[in-house]
Write a protein that holds these residues in place. Structure first.
Motif, PDB file in Angstrom:
ATOM      1  N   ALA A 277     -13.116  36.384  45.189  1.00  0.00           N
ATOM      2  CA  ALA A 277     -12.312  36.273  46.403  1.00  0.00           C
ATOM      3  C   ALA A 277     -12.239  37.603  47.145  1.00  0.00           C
ATOM      4  O   ALA A 277     -11.915  37.636  48.322  1.00  0.00           O
ATOM      5  CB  ALA A 277     -10.896  35.798  46.055  1.00  0.00           C
ATOM      6  N   GLU A 278     -12.574  38.706  46.435  1.00  0.00           N
ATOM      7  CA  GLU A 278     -12.505  40.006  47.063  1.00  0.00           C
ATOM      8  C   GLU A 278     -13.836  40.353  47.728  1.00  0.00           C
ATOM      9  O   GLU A 278     -14.853  39.719  47.508  1.00  0.00           O
ATOM     10  CB  GLU A 278     -12.132  41.065  46.012  1.00  0.00           C
ATOM     11  N   LEU A 279     -13.787  41.411  48.514  1.00  0.00           N
ATOM     12  CA  LEU A 279     -14.970  41.886  49.221  1.00  0.00           C
ATOM     13  C   LEU A 279     -15.969  42.469  48.229  1.00  0.00           C
ATOM     14  O   LEU A 279     -15.611  43.267  47.370  1.00  0.00           O
ATOM     15  CB  LEU A 279     -14.534  42.948  50.226  1.00  0.00           C
ATOM     16  N   LYS A 280     -17.247  42.057  48.335  1.00  0.00           N
ATOM     17  CA  LYS A 280     -18.280  42.627  47.477  1.00  0.00           C
ATOM     18  C   LYS A 280     -19.646  42.398  48.110  1.00  0.00           C
ATOM     19  O   LYS A 280     -19.804  41.574  49.018  1.00  0.00           O
ATOM     20  CB  LYS A 280     -18.223  42.027  46.071  1.00  0.00           C
ATOM     21  N   ALA A 281     -20.642  43.129  47.636  1.00  0.00           N
ATOM     22  CA  ALA A 281     -21.999  43.011  48.150  1.00  0.00           C
ATOM     23  C   ALA A 281     -22.700  41.834  47.471  1.00  0.00           C
ATOM     24  O   ALA A 281     -22.739  41.756  46.239  1.00  0.00           O
ATOM     25  CB  ALA A 281     -22.776  44.302  47.902  1.00  0.00           C
ATOM     26  N   VAL A 282     -23.239  40.894  48.254  1.00  0.00           N
ATOM     27  CA  VAL A 282     -23.874  39.697  47.699  1.00  0.00           C
ATOM     28  C   VAL A 282     -25.202  39.429  48.408  1.00  0.00           C
ATOM     29  O   VAL A 282     -25.480  39.958  49.485  1.00  0.00           O
ATOM     30  CB  VAL A 282     -22.960  38.453  47.854  1.00  0.00           C
ATOM     31  N   ASP A 283     -26.011  38.599  47.768  1.00  0.00           N
ATOM     32  CA  ASP A 283     -27.280  38.149  48.332  1.00  0.00           C
ATOM     33  C   ASP A 283     -27.015  36.895  49.172  1.00  0.00           C
ATOM     34  O   ASP A 283     -26.662  35.844  48.631  1.00  0.00           O
ATOM     35  CB  ASP A 283     -28.266  37.849  47.193  1.00  0.00           C
ATOM     36  N   ILE A 284     -27.148  37.019  50.474  1.00  0.00           N
ATOM     37  CA  ILE A 284     -26.886  35.891  51.374  1.00  0.00           C
ATOM     38  C   ILE A 284     -27.800  34.707  51.049  1.00  0.00           C
ATOM     39  O   ILE A 284     -27.397  33.546  51.145  1.00  0.00           O
ATOM     40  CB  ILE A 284     -27.065  36.324  52.843  1.00  0.00           C
ATOM     41  N   HIS A 285     -29.024  34.976  50.671  1.00  0.00           N
ATOM     42  CA  HIS A 285     -29.963  33.899  50.357  1.00  0.00           C
ATOM     43  C   HIS A 285     -29.481  33.064  49.172  1.00  0.00           C
ATOM     44  O   HIS A 285     -29.699  31.852  49.130  1.00  0.00           O
ATOM     45  CB  HIS A 285     -31.351  34.477  50.072  1.00  0.00           C
ATOM     46  N   GLU A 286     -28.830  33.704  48.192  1.00  0.00           N
ATOM     47  CA  GLU A 286     -28.277  32.948  47.065  1.00  0.00           C
ATOM     48  C   GLU A 286     -27.224  31.959  47.541  1.00  0.00           C
ATOM     49  O   GLU A 286     -27.169  30.813  47.079  1.00  0.00           O
ATOM     50  CB  GLU A 286     -27.661  33.904  46.034  1.00  0.00           C
ATOM     51  N   GLY A 287     -26.365  32.395  48.462  1.00  0.00           N
ATOM     52  CA  GLY A 287     -25.345  31.494  49.004  1.00  0.00           C
ATOM     53  C   GLY A 287     -25.959  30.322  49.746  1.00  0.00           C
ATOM     54  O   GLY A 287     -25.508  29.181  49.606  1.00  0.00           O
ATOM     55  N   LEU A 288     -27.009  30.577  50.539  1.00  0.00           N
ATOM     56  CA  LEU A 288     -27.691  29.496  51.255  1.00  0.00           C
ATOM     57  C   LEU A 288     -28.331  28.510  50.276  1.00  0.00           C
ATOM     58  O   LEU A 288     -28.212  27.288  50.441  1.00  0.00           O
ATOM     59  CB  LEU A 288     -28.758  30.082  52.184  1.00  0.00           C
ATOM     60  N   GLU A 289     -29.006  29.033  49.254  1.00  0.00           N
ATOM     61  CA  GLU A 289     -29.678  28.164  48.284  1.00  0.00           C
ATOM     62  C   GLU A 289     -28.660  27.339  47.506  1.00  0.00           C
ATOM     63  O   GLU A 289     -28.888  26.154  47.228  1.00  0.00           O
ATOM     64  CB  GLU A 289     -30.530  29.000  47.325  1.00  0.00           C
ATOM     65  N   SER A 290     -27.540  27.938  47.120  1.00  0.00           N
ATOM     66  CA  SER A 290     -26.500  27.205  46.394  1.00  0.00           C
ATOM     67  C   SER A 290     -25.939  26.076  47.256  1.00  0.00           C
ATOM     68  O   SER A 290     -25.719  24.957  46.772  1.00  0.00           O
ATOM     69  CB  SER A 290     -25.372  28.149  45.981  1.00  0.00           C
ATOM     70  N   THR A 291     -25.714  26.355  48.529  1.00  0.00           N
ATOM     71  CA  THR A 291     -25.183  25.329  49.430  1.00  0.00           C
ATOM     72  C   THR A 291     -26.187  24.203  49.625  1.00  0.00           C
ATOM     73  O   THR A 291     -25.807  23.019  49.620  1.00  0.00           O
ATOM     74  CB  THR A 291     -24.831  25.960  50.792  1.00  0.00           C
ATOM     75  N   LEU A 292     -27.467  24.529  49.781  1.00  0.00           N
ATOM     76  CA  LEU A 292     -28.500  23.484  49.911  1.00  0.00           C
ATOM     77  C   LEU A 292     -28.565  22.623  48.665  1.00  0.00           C
ATOM     78  O   LEU A 292     -28.777  21.409  48.745  1.00  0.00           O
ATOM     79  CB  LEU A 292     -29.860  24.133  50.179  1.00  0.00           C
ATOM     80  N   MET A 293     -28.393  23.240  47.502  1.00  0.00           N
ATOM     81  CA  MET A 293     -28.413  22.466  46.268  1.00  0.00           C
ATOM     82  C   MET A 293     -27.257  21.466  46.227  1.00  0.00           C
ATOM     83  O   MET A 293     -27.427  20.306  45.840  1.00  0.00           O
ATOM     84  CB  MET A 293     -28.347  23.408  45.068  1.00  0.00           C
TER      85      MET A 293
END
Length: 458
Positions: A277-293
């Motif tokens: 829930a806190e601010l952190k550095a993430v891979d945007i592509h992972e979020g897109l792939e998870s949502t598509l799944m």
């Protein structure tokens, strides 16, 4: 201060619950706070009471015999005499599907049993305040024809107050839905992870054991080349040669399946991100792939055939400082709208031939500069007219049919991208030529502009 305010405006409430103790408790505590309360014990009585003397607000139980709360709400919304009455659902049902259905049939809020006095009063006051402000707004607009200059400032203040209350309600509903969805997803991922880890962990020793047994059988065959008739009959029945060739392939296939399930569990965890829930550095592509799944069931039919094609044009991107769970909400809302647009066009088309374009969603990511990235989600659906584009991010604005959408997704997405991340969210579309949602966010989040308190309700 609250009691004095309620006594100055005596609101009429209708409480519907088939449990006498609940009905008595709600009626008593609301009456003590200055409300005029009527109580009924079933759906038929609720409809009759609402039509004869429409209340200002209805508190409605879901689980009732003969006619449940969902059906009662649908009847109320279909009747011009009662369609504008806000309905707050009361229920012990706590599944995300139950809550989503409550909002879909026309409810404005959802309180889970066992309820608390302060929560019930706060939510009732919120809905009644919205009603009073709307009524005052209409009255002020009428007076503007006589004294427009004098009343303009008051009208603007009321509009701002109403907008703030609507935004708060939109955030409350969306937060409830996404929190429930996130818990369900995380729970499913956790439950799947343990047994699949056990299965995958045992596949390696199973492979070794079967190879040892096959080698032992081979040694027996070499040392005893003339087996007995019973052994020979069993060897022919089991087709030992086929078994030796097929068993390793079978175990390898099981290992591939276990790896795929682990990937799915990983995607579910990435999507829920309850621990991030806190601010952190993430891979945007992972979020897109998870949502598509998560949305695979809407991209394929029952035969696992693709009905909506997804084209990915990803550029290498650095990790982005953001609130990962919130950005996943944005991707979910935007992709869901794109899928709805493509499916709506297909269902309303009179003639679909082989020359019709394949329904397609294109996801493009770009590194715009050293400090900004862009995510562009495009569909080749019917597009959006200019007048609708101007209102697409307003809370509660929707072009979908009644019961199919509350107009919250894009307004919440706008708040997440613009207010919480200092980015831009734009819609570009030409009718009959599809639509593009442009998401542009900074690589490094500016904490000095956005505090944790800014995220309340999202």
């Amino acid at each position: 201060m609250r009691s004095h305010h309620l006594k100055s405006y005596l609101a009429n409430l209708l409480v519907v619950d088939d449990t006498p103790d609940n009905l008595r408790l709600l009626s008593t505590m609301l009456s003590n706070k200055g409300y005029k309360v009527r109580g009924v014990i079933n759906g038929e009585m609720a409809l009759k009471a609402a039509r004869s003397t429409p209340p200002d607000l209805i508190l409605l139980d879901i689980t009732m015999p003969q006619m449940n709360g969902y059906e009662v709400c649908q009847h109320l919304k279909a009747d011009a005499r009662t369609s504008s009455i806000p309905v707050i659902f009361l229920s012990a049902l706590d599944r995300v599907l139950d809550k989503v259905k409550a909002f879909a049939v026309g409810g404005v809020d959802y309180i889970t049993k066992p309820f608390h006095l302060e929560e019930v009063l706060a939510r009732v006051e919120n809905q009644l305040t919205i009603q009073r402000l709307q009524k005052k707004l209409h009255e002020q607009n009428a007076r503007l024809q006589e004294s427009e200059a004098k009343e303009r400032e008051k009208s603007q203040q009321l509009e701002l107050a109403l907008q703030q209350l609507q935004n708060a309600q939109a955030q409350l509903i969306q937060s409830e839905k996404m929190s429930s969805l996130g818990n369900v997803v995380a729970g499913v991922a956790h439950e799947i992870n343990n047994p699949i880890s056990f299965i995958k962990g045992n596949l390696c020793p199973v492979t070794e054991y079967t190879q040892d047994l096959l080698r032992l059988v081979q040694l027996y065959a070499e040392d005893f080349p003339n087996p007995t008739a019973a052994i020979q009959e069993q060897l022919e029945a089991m087709d030992l040669t086929f078994l030796k060739n097929d068993l390793p392939k079978l175990i390898a296939s099981m290992s591939v399946g276990a790896d795929r399930i682990e990937e799915i569990v990983h995607s579910l965890r990435n999507f829920s991100r309850l621990d991030e829930a806190e601010l952190k550095a993430v891979d945007i592509h992972e979020g897109l792939e998870s949502t598509l799944m998560i949305l695979q069931h809407r991209l394929k039919d029952e035969a696992d055939q693709t009905i909506i094609k997804v084209v990915k044009e990803y550029e290498p991107l650095p990790k982005i400082e953001c609130y990962a769970g919130q950005m996943n909400q944005v991707f979910m809302n935007v992709l869901t709208n794109a899928i709805d647009a493509l499916q709506s066009e297909k269902s309303t088309a009179n003639d679909v031939d082989d020359s019709s374009p394949i329904p397609t969603i294109t996801i493009c990511t770009k590194l715009l500069s050293d400090w900004q990235v862009g995510i562009y989600i495009t569909d080749n659906g019917p597009g959006i007219t200019e007048d609708i584009q101007q209102r697409i991010f307003e809370p509660f604005f929707t072009t979908k049919e009644v019961g199919q959408g509350k107009g919250l997704g894009l307004s919440i997405s706008y708040a997440i991208v613009v207010e919480n991340h200092g980015g831009q969210l734009r819609c570009l579309s030409v009718p009959d030529r599809g639509a593009t949602l442009e998401i542009e966010i900074p690589i490094h989040h500016s904490k000095k502009h956005f505090s944790k308190e800014d995220l309340t309700g999202l």
